[in-house]
Design a protein around this motif. Sequence first.
Motif, PDB file in Angstrom:
ATOM      1  N   ASP A  43       0.817  -1.218   0.000  1.00 40.98           N
ATOM      2  CA  ASP A  43       0.000   0.000   0.000  1.00 40.98           C
ATOM      3  C   ASP A  43       0.848   1.265   0.000  1.00 40.98           C
ATOM      4  O   ASP A  43       0.359   2.349  -0.343  1.00 40.98           O
ATOM      5  N   GLN A  97     -10.093   3.603   1.944  1.00 41.77           N
ATOM      6  CA  GLN A  97     -10.219   3.254   0.532  1.00 41.77           C
ATOM      7  C   GLN A  97     -11.646   3.526   0.059  1.00 41.77           C
ATOM      8  O   GLN A  97     -12.612   3.245   0.780  1.00 41.77           O
ATOM      9  N   THR A  98     -11.755   4.102  -1.138  1.00 39.35           N
ATOM     10  CA  THR A  98     -13.064   4.268  -1.782  1.00 39.35           C
ATOM     11  C   THR A  98     -12.961   3.616  -3.164  1.00 39.35           C
ATOM     12  O   THR A  98     -11.925   3.028  -3.505  1.00 39.35           O
ATOM     13  N   GLY A 102      -9.881   4.365  -4.968  1.00 39.70           N
ATOM     14  CA  GLY A 102      -8.587   3.860  -4.491  1.00 39.70           C
ATOM     15  C   GLY A 102      -8.313   4.342  -3.077  1.00 39.70           C
ATOM     16  O   GLY A 102      -9.236   4.707  -2.338  1.00 39.70           O
ATOM     17  N   ILE A 103      -7.036   4.339  -2.703  1.00 45.67           N
ATOM     18  CA  ILE A 103      -6.650   4.772  -1.353  1.00 45.67           C
ATOM     19  C   ILE A 103      -6.658   6.300  -1.300  1.00 45.67           C
ATOM     20  O   ILE A 103      -5.986   6.954  -2.094  1.00 45.67           O
ATOM     21  N   THR A 154      -4.834   7.900   5.021  1.00 48.61           N
ATOM     22  CA  THR A 154      -4.037   6.966   5.811  1.00 48.61           C
ATOM     23  C   THR A 154      -3.826   7.551   7.198  1.00 48.61           C
ATOM     24  O   THR A 154      -3.824   8.776   7.377  1.00 48.61           O
TER      25      THR A 154
END
Lengths: 165, 165
Positions: B11, B55-56, B59-60, B63
């Motif tokens: 990630d 995440q949607t 994408g990420i 964080t």
Amino acid sequence: MVTIRPATAPDFAAVWPMLRDVFRAGTTYAVEPAISRDAAQAYWMTSARATYVAQTDAGIVGTYYIRTNQPGGGAHICNCGYVVAAAARGQGIARQMCLHSQDAARALGYRAMQFNFVLASNHGAVRLWHDLGFATVGTIPDAFAHPTAGMVQAHVMYKRLDPPT
Amino acid sequence: MVTIRPATAPDFAAVWPMLRDVFRAGTTYAVEPAISRDAAQAYWMTSARATYVAQTDAGIVGTYYIRTNQPGGGAHICNCGYVVAAAARGQGIARQMCLHSQDAARALGYRAMQFNFVLASNHGAVRLWHDLGFATVGTIPDAFAHPTAGMVQAHVMYKRLDPPT
């Protein structure tokens, strides 16, 4: 008569027993009480910006470090930690080290000094830092699990350093 | 629809551009703006107790990390840091991550969460943390050299975490 001078790597032989006693007691520093000698050396000496020792006829009786408290935009503020040998307390050595550290910090270009975690139960330290011009700028509730006093508060203390004259 | 899950090492390919934009800007985090990818990975992931990504379908997009704020007697208080991708701001993702982090911290056994360095100029963050129950327990004067706002204050913010029910 106390002389304060930069620490050398071999000085850690005398510094470690002082740190060990303080860290093992777990009453003043937020350090893992079981910290190893190597980890203590990394914390106090290798990773610091500078480390000093205070020496008398009796040998090394105190030590302090200077480090940058926050990187990037916070890098003009330093942090220091001080330890005095049990047998040498009450002689003003912490006061002399703190005064010395303010000059050393100014010479390194720092513009302020911050203590992040002064335990309210450490009355002597709180009194001394106030006496030397540090202001309490914050207080963290229930910050520290003290082995005998229970949960104690910790103060954030701060002093602006004027540029060297 | 946002899913928050533990970050995996791969990630970091998506996390790094978000961190890089925030760190390079030098306006919110006390991090060396020129920090390397490796150093950022160590800071945000390897050295943290836990790291999560939000995440949607896109994408990420966010964080956060959790770490122990102070070792030893202070180890019951955690610290967290949150970053949302520029393109995903204003959608409540920081709020969702902070709520998630409080549950994650409780599950890890932490009893409080502390932010050490919330810039007063970061109005959105100050407002959000207050809204989520954090108290300002300290304010450090002239704490951060902001690239456009000059010297700004930083707040220490704190919230007690009730044990998991």
